[in-house]
Scaffold this active site. Structure first.
Site, mmCIF file in Angstrom:
data_model
loop_
_atom_site.group_PDB
_atom_site.id
_atom_site.type_symbol
_atom_site.label_atom_id
_atom_site.label_comp_id
_atom_site.label_asym_id
_atom_site.label_seq_id
_atom_site.Cartn_x
_atom_site.Cartn_y
_atom_site.Cartn_z
ATOM 1 N N HIS A 1 0.595 57.286 45.938
ATOM 2 C CA HIS A 1 0.292 57.274 44.498
ATOM 3 C C HIS A 1 -0.361 55.971 44.057
ATOM 4 O O HIS A 1 -0.749 55.830 42.906
ATOM 5 C CB HIS A 1 1.579 57.455 43.693
ATOM 6 C CG HIS A 1 2.452 56.228 43.691
ATOM 7 N ND1 HIS A 1 3.234 55.882 44.759
ATOM 8 C CD2 HIS A 1 2.630 55.253 42.769
ATOM 9 C CE1 HIS A 1 3.873 54.756 44.491
ATOM 10 N NE2 HIS A 1 3.522 54.342 43.298
HETATM 11 C C1 UD1 Z 1 3.238 52.684 37.951
HETATM 12 C C2 UD1 Z 1 3.217 51.244 38.462
HETATM 13 C C3 UD1 Z 1 3.363 51.238 39.978
HETATM 14 C C4 UD1 Z 1 4.597 52.014 40.405
HETATM 15 C C5 UD1 Z 1 4.577 53.407 39.804
HETATM 16 C C6 UD1 Z 1 5.874 54.103 40.105
HETATM 17 C C7 UD1 Z 1 1.870 49.680 37.135
HETATM 18 C C8 UD1 Z 1 0.629 48.895 37.086
HETATM 19 N N1 UD1 Z 1 1.970 50.578 38.137
HETATM 20 O O1 UD1 Z 1 2.103 53.330 38.513
HETATM 21 O O2 UD1 Z 1 3.490 49.912 40.426
HETATM 22 O O3 UD1 Z 1 4.595 52.118 41.802
HETATM 23 O O4 UD1 Z 1 4.432 53.324 38.373
HETATM 24 O O5 UD1 Z 1 5.747 55.473 40.139
HETATM 25 O O6 UD1 Z 1 2.727 49.513 36.304
HETATM 26 N N2 UD1 Z 1 1.369 59.883 34.287
HETATM 27 C C9 UD1 Z 1 1.953 61.081 33.947
HETATM 28 N N3 UD1 Z 1 3.239 61.058 33.507
HETATM 29 C C10 UD1 Z 1 3.956 59.918 33.392
HETATM 30 C C11 UD1 Z 1 3.358 58.705 33.726
HETATM 31 C C12 UD1 Z 1 2.056 58.704 34.182
HETATM 32 O O7 UD1 Z 1 1.339 62.149 34.023
HETATM 33 O O8 UD1 Z 1 5.136 59.999 33.008
HETATM 34 C C13 UD1 Z 1 -0.016 59.887 34.794
HETATM 35 C C14 UD1 Z 1 -1.053 59.557 33.740
HETATM 36 O O9 UD1 Z 1 -2.205 60.292 34.034
HETATM 37 C C15 UD1 Z 1 -1.310 58.079 33.985
HETATM 38 C C16 UD1 Z 1 -1.136 57.954 35.488
HETATM 39 O O10 UD1 Z 1 -0.113 58.885 35.819
HETATM 40 O O11 UD1 Z 1 -2.589 57.690 33.557
HETATM 41 C C17 UD1 Z 1 -0.728 56.561 35.943
HETATM 42 O O12 UD1 Z 1 0.440 56.122 35.256
HETATM 43 P P1 UD1 Z 1 0.769 54.553 35.115
HETATM 44 O O13 UD1 Z 1 2.066 54.379 34.462
HETATM 45 O O14 UD1 Z 1 -0.390 53.848 34.525
HETATM 46 O O15 UD1 Z 1 0.822 54.049 36.589
HETATM 47 P P2 UD1 Z 1 1.533 54.650 37.878
HETATM 48 O O16 UD1 Z 1 0.474 55.111 38.815
HETATM 49 O O17 UD1 Z 1 2.586 55.606 37.487
HETATM 50 N N1 UDP Z 2 11.206 59.299 44.437
HETATM 51 C C1 UDP Z 2 11.818 60.470 43.967
HETATM 52 N N2 UDP Z 2 11.123 61.647 44.022
HETATM 53 C C2 UDP Z 2 9.864 61.719 44.525
HETATM 54 C C3 UDP Z 2 9.251 60.533 45.010
HETATM 55 C C4 UDP Z 2 9.950 59.342 44.950
HETATM 56 O O1 UDP Z 2 12.963 60.436 43.522
HETATM 57 O O2 UDP Z 2 9.292 62.819 44.536
HETATM 58 C C5 UDP Z 2 11.944 58.024 44.337
HETATM 59 C C6 UDP Z 2 12.238 57.370 45.668
HETATM 60 O O3 UDP Z 2 13.492 57.764 46.146
HETATM 61 C C7 UDP Z 2 12.193 55.884 45.337
HETATM 62 C C8 UDP Z 2 11.302 55.794 44.126
HETATM 63 O O4 UDP Z 2 11.101 57.110 43.659
HETATM 64 O O5 UDP Z 2 13.472 55.395 44.962
HETATM 65 C C9 UDP Z 2 9.992 55.151 44.482
HETATM 66 O O6 UDP Z 2 9.169 55.178 43.371
HETATM 67 P P1 UDP Z 2 7.594 55.076 43.450
HETATM 68 O O7 UDP Z 2 7.141 55.403 44.822
HETATM 69 O O8 UDP Z 2 7.076 55.879 42.322
HETATM 70 O O9 UDP Z 2 7.321 53.549 43.081
HETATM 71 P P2 UDP Z 2 7.245 52.219 43.945
HETATM 72 O O10 UDP Z 2 8.519 52.055 44.686
HETATM 73 O O11 UDP Z 2 6.056 52.332 44.831
HETATM 74 O O12 UDP Z 2 7.027 51.164 42.916
#
Ligand code: UD1
Ligand code: UDP
Length: 363
Positions: free
Chosen positions: A208
């Site tokens: 992601h």
């Molecule tokens: C964010 C964090 C990343 C973390 C991840 C965990 C930053 C810069 N990035 O990335 O470090 O690993 O969260 O999962 O803070 N969206 C939805 N529903 C939601 C949230 C987001 O559909 O509830 C979609 C939207 O299209 C949005 C995109 O995901 O534009 C990205 O969301 P965003 O919160 O900007 O960053 P993540 O990729 O989730």
């Molecule tokens: N996770 C979850 N369901 C999923 C994918 C991930 O519960 O389908 C949990 C996983 O167990 C871990 C956390 O989400 O604890 C990791 O989050 P993510 O990969 O979004 O963020 P990152 O750790 O890269 O910041």
């Protein structure tokens, strides 16, 4: 100072909810006054509400509802929203976690208003400043008074930046969460039956991170590599897909290879069960690198660096890269490894140590 500190906790994304749940539970156990602030960075049920329910995290006192936006817009909205809350609630300490825009927005608001800032999961470094997460974690560390380093290596990174007098090695709170939920997952999760999977006869993928999904050519190559592995190993690869990655697939019209099976993001128990029973996990997630190491499942990291090098040092993780041939090579290296490595992230009592430090500072 002799009163129990009033602690504000700022969180906003899936990993922050999962990793701050043990800290919130410990604060509650010791009856400290707590204000819980949700930035609203994550808002979709499957990235947000399911974790509040399953990990028994109470309703936030403040929901800022910032939603998705560019880095600047999102971070600014968080900064503004957290500032309002801090002015209204006057906490003694603010805790943020990790490396997201919610982390940095919360840290900046706190630093300007001068309550003490605590950073949980401090001292992680990828040395890749093109990653938004690296910028967020470095700036947050330098704004914080309490740096809760998960490992001695993370504390050493902080020392190199002159921050050793603020750091405390606590272990990583993900161990607390995994220990609290892995048996429940084994007993109650029915995800293998639902997906028609046999233990050890499938692999798992999460991807992601912006640098992988937003570069469509790179993302297509990554999926091709994992697909070729599925063909070679004869095992399906299950991919619970994050909305950012799903949007990239749609936008670029990338075809998902046959062996890769897209599913909705799962809840925590189901994900722990999938991670525990997979033969191999492919990921670009920070949390997943830690969890696979804790659960004894070999991991192939689809990146060129990691801020969790401990997982590679103990032999649990191979930082493979994202080109198809690199993925295949990484998978060959890790496939069949037995998870008898030492877990470098502590003993599951990180939350207790974090709260000990905070309470001691106010005695
Ligand atoms: C964010 C964090 C990343 C973390 C991840 C965990 C930053 C810069 N990035 O990335 O470090 O690993 O969260 O999962 O803070 N969206 C939805 N529903 C939601 C949230 C987001 O559909 O509830 C979609 C939207 O299209 C949005 C995109 O995901 O534009 C990205 O969301 P965003 O919160 O900007 O960053 P993540 O990729 O989730
Ligand atoms: N996770 C979850 N369901 C999923 C994918 C991930 O519960 O389908 C949990 C996983 O167990 C871990 C956390 O989400 O604890 C990791 O989050 P993510 O990969 O979004 O963020 P990152 O750790 O890269 O910041």
């Amino acid at each position: 100072m002799s009163e129990a500190p009033h602690v504000a906790v700022v969180l906003g994304t899936r990993p922050e909810i999962i990793k701050m749940a043990p800290v919130l539970a410990e604060l509650e156990r010791r009856a400290l006054p707590v204000t819980l602030v949700h930035t609203g960075q994550h808002y979709s049920e499957e990235l947000d509400a399911v974790f509040f329910d399953q990990l028994s995290v109470r309703e936030p006192d403040h929901q800022l509802g910032v939603g998705s936006a560019s880095h600047g817009e999102q971070t600014a909205a968080i900064l503004e929203g957290v500032e309002d809350v801090l002015e209204a609630e006057s906490p003694d300490v603010v805790l943020v976690h990790g490396d997201t825009n919610s982390t940095l927005g919360g840290a900046l608001a706190t630093a300007k208003l001068a309550p003490l800032l605590g950073h949980v999961e401090a001292g992680l470094r990828s040395y890749d400043r093109s990653m938004p997460e690296e910028v967020n974690r470095v700036l947050t560390d330098h704004a914080a008074e309490f740096l809760f380093a998960p490992t001695e290596d993370a504390a050493a990174e902080l020392a190199r930046e002159g921050l050793d007098d603020r750091s405390h090695v606590t272990g990583n709170t993900i161990v607390d969460s995994v220990y609290a939920f892995r048996d429940l997952a084994a007993e109650h999760s029915t995800v293998l039956d639902e997906f028609g999977l046999e233990p050890g006869a499938f692999d798992l993928l999460t991807a992601h991170r912006a640098e992988n999904t937003d570069d469509h050519e790179r993302f297509a190559g990554l999926l091709r590599g994992v697909g070729e592995w599925a063909e070679r190993s004869g095992r399906p690869v299950v991919y619970p897909i994050h909305p950012r990655a799903e949007a990239a697939l749609d936008e670029a019209g990338i075809e998902v290879p046959d062996g890769v099976r897209l599913v909705e993001p799962t809840d925590f128990l189901d994900f722990l069960r999938l991670e525990s029973e997979a033969a191999l996990v492919f990921t670009d997630s920070g949390g997943v690198q830690e969890e696979t190491c804790i659960l004894g499942t070999p991991c192939v990291t689809l990146r060129y660096n990691t801020e969790r090098p401990e997982t590679a040092f103990v032999g649990a993780n191979c930082v493979a890269g994202v080109a198809p041939e690199e993925i295949l090579e990484g998978a060959e290296t890790m496939d069949g490894k037995t998870g008898d490595w030492d877990v470098p992230f502590g003993d599951g009592k990180a939350a207790e140590r974090i709260v000990d430090v905070l309470v001691a500072a106010f005695e």
